[in-house]
Design a protein around this motif. Structure first.
Motif, PDB file in Angstrom:
ATOM      1  N   SER A 120       3.240  -7.009   4.534  1.00  0.00           N
ATOM      2  CA  SER A 120       3.640  -6.353   3.288  1.00  0.00           C
ATOM      3  C   SER A 120       3.277  -4.871   3.289  1.00  0.00           C
ATOM      4  O   SER A 120       4.092  -4.014   2.918  1.00  0.00           O
ATOM      5  CB  SER A 120       2.977  -7.044   2.094  1.00  0.00           C
ATOM      6  N   LEU A 121       2.053  -4.568   3.716  1.00  0.00           N
ATOM      7  CA  LEU A 121       1.608  -3.179   3.737  1.00  0.00           C
ATOM      8  C   LEU A 121       2.379  -2.365   4.775  1.00  0.00           C
ATOM      9  O   LEU A 121       2.741  -1.211   4.529  1.00  0.00           O
ATOM     10  CB  LEU A 121       0.106  -3.105   4.015  1.00  0.00           C
ATOM     11  N   THR A 122       2.620  -2.957   5.940  1.00  0.00           N
ATOM     12  CA  THR A 122       3.378  -2.257   6.983  1.00  0.00           C
ATOM     13  C   THR A 122       4.782  -1.922   6.494  1.00  0.00           C
ATOM     14  O   THR A 122       5.277  -0.799   6.667  1.00  0.00           O
ATOM     15  CB  THR A 122       3.462  -3.112   8.258  1.00  0.00           C
ATOM     16  N   PHE A 123       5.435  -2.898   5.857  1.00  0.00           N
ATOM     17  CA  PHE A 123       6.786  -2.669   5.321  1.00  0.00           C
ATOM     18  C   PHE A 123       6.774  -1.592   4.246  1.00  0.00           C
ATOM     19  O   PHE A 123       7.622  -0.690   4.233  1.00  0.00           O
ATOM     20  CB  PHE A 123       7.341  -3.973   4.749  1.00  0.00           C
ATOM     21  N   LEU A 124       5.794  -1.664   3.338  1.00  0.00           N
ATOM     22  CA  LEU A 124       5.689  -0.686   2.255  1.00  0.00           C
ATOM     23  C   LEU A 124       5.493   0.720   2.807  1.00  0.00           C
ATOM     24  O   LEU A 124       6.170   1.668   2.369  1.00  0.00           O
ATOM     25  CB  LEU A 124       4.516  -1.053   1.342  1.00  0.00           C
ATOM     26  N   LEU A 125       4.607   0.871   3.770  1.00  0.00           N
ATOM     27  CA  LEU A 125       4.301   2.194   4.315  1.00  0.00           C
ATOM     28  C   LEU A 125       5.464   2.739   5.140  1.00  0.00           C
ATOM     29  O   LEU A 125       5.787   3.931   5.060  1.00  0.00           O
ATOM     30  CB  LEU A 125       3.032   2.123   5.165  1.00  0.00           C
ATOM     31  N   ASN A 126       6.095   1.880   5.933  1.00  0.00           N
ATOM     32  CA  ASN A 126       7.243   2.325   6.718  1.00  0.00           C
ATOM     33  C   ASN A 126       8.382   2.795   5.812  1.00  0.00           C
ATOM     34  O   ASN A 126       9.039   3.804   6.086  1.00  0.00           O
ATOM     35  CB  ASN A 126       7.741   1.195   7.628  1.00  0.00           C
ATOM     36  N   ARG A 127       8.610   2.048   4.735  1.00  0.00           N
ATOM     37  CA  ARG A 127       9.669   2.415   3.797  1.00  0.00           C
ATOM     38  C   ARG A 127       9.357   3.749   3.109  1.00  0.00           C
ATOM     39  O   ARG A 127      10.259   4.506   2.733  1.00  0.00           O
ATOM     40  CB  ARG A 127       9.844   1.321   2.752  1.00  0.00           C
ATOM     41  N   ALA A 128       8.054   4.051   2.943  1.00  0.00           N
ATOM     42  CA  ALA A 128       7.638   5.302   2.315  1.00  0.00           C
ATOM     43  C   ALA A 128       7.579   6.465   3.309  1.00  0.00           C
ATOM     44  O   ALA A 128       7.229   7.587   2.930  1.00  0.00           O
ATOM     45  CB  ALA A 128       6.273   5.126   1.655  1.00  0.00           C
ATOM     46  N   GLY A 129       7.901   6.188   4.577  1.00  0.00           N
ATOM     47  CA  GLY A 129       7.951   7.248   5.580  1.00  0.00           C
ATOM     48  C   GLY A 129       6.707   7.416   6.416  1.00  0.00           C
ATOM     49  O   GLY A 129       6.590   8.383   7.186  1.00  0.00           O
TER      50      GLY A 129
END
Length: 255
Positions: free
Chosen positions: A14-23
């Motif tokens: 979840s955190l990896t996806f969130l951070l990747n989506r935020a750049g």
């Protein structure tokens, strides 16, 4: 790179996806040992760190890892994340050098805001040229209530000048009479919320029975002595700054 340290695969994903989506570039590891092997070699932009890696829920493992990380990378901001949050644990984490303390489940936007603030403040500190100059600072900031020029005080004023323009929550600790309230006021006066309310609450002088009414307010007739509507302290502080005072002082921007 932002380093994620958590033994829960769902949290890591979840955190990896969130951070990747935020750049952001994110790397996730499972154990404290894996985290330490990375921070020995490189300095991440930031570390998101769980506080429990076994069946215990005390947070001691996270505090221990935080202290170890700070030995190798003292300037890397660390945000602690736990499902077993408490005020005392948050205070302990802040005192050991954590930038922020987040409980699971987290609010994505608030977490991203905290990450952005932590990274920006770290970059500001690195880009700052030369020691903090009190004379120059007094031309830019309102420090008129704070007297002194010792190295320790200048370090505090330097911190105030960097955090005041942000929306970061702040924990101020110190012995009685050392000026914690003056520091809280200086943060407010130099923030973008300086023209809005600065609401202070002394928890030591507030009884448990009145806590809810003081903080959240009440309507007339809600209980026996409620003879009129009362606006809660949180509502009074809207768009301003809220300060809880006891042995430590915590300031929170109110949106």
């Amino acid at each position: 790179m932002i380093l994620i340290v958590d033994d829960d695969s769902a949290v890591r994903s979840s955190l990896t996806f969130l951070l990747n989506r935020a750049g952001y570039d994110a790397q996730a590891v499972t154990t404290p040992e894996d985290a330490l092997s990375i921070v020995r070699k490189i300095a991440p932009e930031l570390i998101l760190m769980d506080m429990n890696f076994t069946l215990t829920t005390s947070g001691e493992e996270g505090i221990k890892l935080l202290k170890q990380v700070k030995i190798f990378q003292p300037d890397v901001p660390v945000i602690l994340i736990t499902a077993w949050g408490s005020i005392s644990l948050a205070v302990q984490g802040m005192q050991k050098g954590a930038f922020d303390f987040v409980t699971k489940p987290w609010n994505n936007q608030l977490l991203l805001n905290s990450i952005k603030t932590a990274i920006e403040l770290t970059k500001q500190k690195k880009e700052q040229s030369g020691p903090f100059n009190r004379i120059e600072a007094d031309k830019k900031f309102r420090f008129d209530k704070i007297i002194g020029k010792s190295e320790a005080l200048l370090n505090i004023l330097d911190t105030i000048s960097r955090i005041a323009p942000t929306n970061a929550s702040v924990l101020i600790t110190g012995e009685s009479g050392t000026g914690k309230e003056l520091i809280a006021e200086a943060i407010h006066e130099n923030s973008t919320r300086a023209k809005e309310a600065f609401i202070k609450v002394n928890l030591g002088g507030l009884s448990q029975s009145l806590f809810e009414s003081e903080m959240f307010g009440h309507k007339k007739g809600a209980f026996t002595d409620a003879h009129m509507d009362r606006t809660g302290r949180f509502e009074m502080a809207t768009k301003g700054l809220f300060s809880l005072m006891k042995s430590e002082i915590s300031t929170y921007p109110v949106r």
